[in-house]
Motif scaffolding. Structure first.
Motif, PDB file in Angstrom:
ATOM      1  N   ASP A 147     -27.793  87.851  19.259  1.00 33.31           N
ATOM      2  CA  ASP A 147     -27.185  88.750  20.595  1.00 33.31           C
ATOM      3  C   ASP A 147     -27.986  88.240  21.579  1.00 33.31           C
ATOM      4  OD1 ASP A 147     -25.245  89.476  18.843  1.00 33.31           O
ATOM      5  OD2 ASP A 147     -26.199  91.624  18.680  1.00 33.31           O
ATOM      6  N   LEU A 148     -29.261  88.280  21.451  1.00 30.22           N
ATOM      7  CA  LEU A 148     -30.344  88.103  22.818  1.00 30.22           C
ATOM      8  C   LEU A 148     -30.063  86.590  23.120  1.00 30.22           C
ATOM      9  CD1 LEU A 148     -32.470  89.153  24.694  1.00 30.22           C
ATOM     10  CD2 LEU A 148     -33.847  88.411  23.058  1.00 30.22           C
ATOM     11  N   LEU A 149     -30.064  85.847  22.160  1.00 30.44           N
ATOM     12  CA  LEU A 149     -30.079  84.319  22.654  1.00 30.44           C
ATOM     13  C   LEU A 149     -28.822  84.109  23.430  1.00 30.44           C
ATOM     14  CD1 LEU A 149     -31.123  81.662  22.459  1.00 30.44           C
ATOM     15  CD2 LEU A 149     -30.187  81.198  20.159  1.00 30.44           C
ATOM     16  N   GLU A 150     -27.742  84.674  22.918  1.00 29.51           N
ATOM     17  CA  GLU A 150     -26.296  84.673  23.336  1.00 29.51           C
ATOM     18  C   GLU A 150     -26.396  85.154  24.990  1.00 29.51           C
ATOM     19  OE1 GLU A 150     -22.863  82.978  23.494  1.00 29.51           O
ATOM     20  OE2 GLU A 150     -23.847  83.125  21.699  1.00 29.51           O
ATOM     21  N   ILE A 151     -26.991  86.351  25.133  1.00 30.85           N
ATOM     22  CA  ILE A 151     -27.026  86.991  26.286  1.00 30.85           C
ATOM     23  C   ILE A 151     -27.909  86.026  27.251  1.00 30.85           C
ATOM     24  CG2 ILE A 151     -28.192  88.801  27.598  1.00 30.85           C
ATOM     25  CD1 ILE A 151     -27.638  90.763  25.312  1.00 30.85           C
ATOM     26  N   VAL A 152     -29.015  85.474  26.933  1.00 29.08           N
ATOM     27  CA  VAL A 152     -29.810  84.562  27.706  1.00 29.08           C
ATOM     28  C   VAL A 152     -29.014  83.361  28.201  1.00 29.08           C
ATOM     29  CG1 VAL A 152     -31.776  83.105  27.817  1.00 29.08           C
ATOM     30  CG2 VAL A 152     -31.991  85.512  26.833  1.00 29.08           C
TER      31      VAL A 152
ATOM     32  N   ASN B 169     -26.497  84.395  30.804  1.00 31.53           N
ATOM     33  CA  ASN B 169     -27.076  84.625  32.181  1.00 31.53           C
ATOM     34  C   ASN B 169     -27.617  83.371  32.770  1.00 31.53           C
ATOM     35  OD1 ASN B 169     -27.064  87.392  32.296  1.00 31.53           O
ATOM     36  ND2 ASN B 169     -28.949  87.625  31.460  1.00 31.53           N
ATOM     37  N   ILE B 170     -28.118  82.468  31.911  1.00 34.75           N
ATOM     38  CA  ILE B 170     -28.421  81.025  32.470  1.00 34.75           C
ATOM     39  C   ILE B 170     -27.086  80.278  33.042  1.00 34.75           C
ATOM     40  CG2 ILE B 170     -29.195  78.838  31.915  1.00 34.75           C
ATOM     41  CD1 ILE B 170     -31.082  80.118  30.041  1.00 34.75           C
TER      42      ILE B 170
END
Length: 137
Positions: free
Chosen positions: A124-129, A132-133
């Motif tokens: 989930d964190l990787l998807e959010i990052v 954002n990018i």
């Protein structure tokens, strides 16, 4: 102290009652109450050389032991059984390890669950990052 080292096979029945009573953690008063007699009667009983089978059976029941166990009691048998308890009880190192592994299974399952949650949180964190990018580009 010297009587501990004498031949206990020849213990009189009264002395056997006393020994078993003490091993079972009973006082003379405790045994007297269970038998419905006075403490003095128990004291006299423990000093007797000969006690009939019927009375011995009553005492055995009151002490929570078998008639045969009380009748045939010797301290040598107690020592032998105590010293050989682990040899005869069926407990082995592999049984202990199996029981420990069984106890640790919930811990293992809990760790696996947290690892799955951590993996999902990382995803989930990787998807959010990544999102954002993408927005910043």
């Amino acid at each position: 102290m010297t009587e501990i080292f004498t031949n206990k096979a020849s213990l009189k029945r009264g002395r056997k009652i006393e020994r078993v009573r003490k091993l079972r953690g009973f006082t003379q008063s405790d045994l007297a109450e269970k038998l419905g007699v006075s403490k003095q009667a128990v004291s006299k009983l423990e000093q007797s050389e000969n006690i009939g089978d019927e009375k011995l059976n009553e005492v055995a029941i009151a002490l929570g032991v078998t008639f045969e166990g009380l009748r045939d009691f010797t301290e040598d048998k107690v020592l032998y059984n105590t010293n050989n308890f682990y040899d005869n009880c069926g407990v082995t190192a592999s049984n202990i390890v199996a029981n420990v592994e069984t106890l640790n299974n919930p811990l293992k399952e809990t760790i696996e669950m947290f690892e799955r949650q951590l993996q999902a949180a990382r995803k989930d964190l990787l998807e959010i990052v990544k999102n954002n990018i993408s927005r910043n580009e």
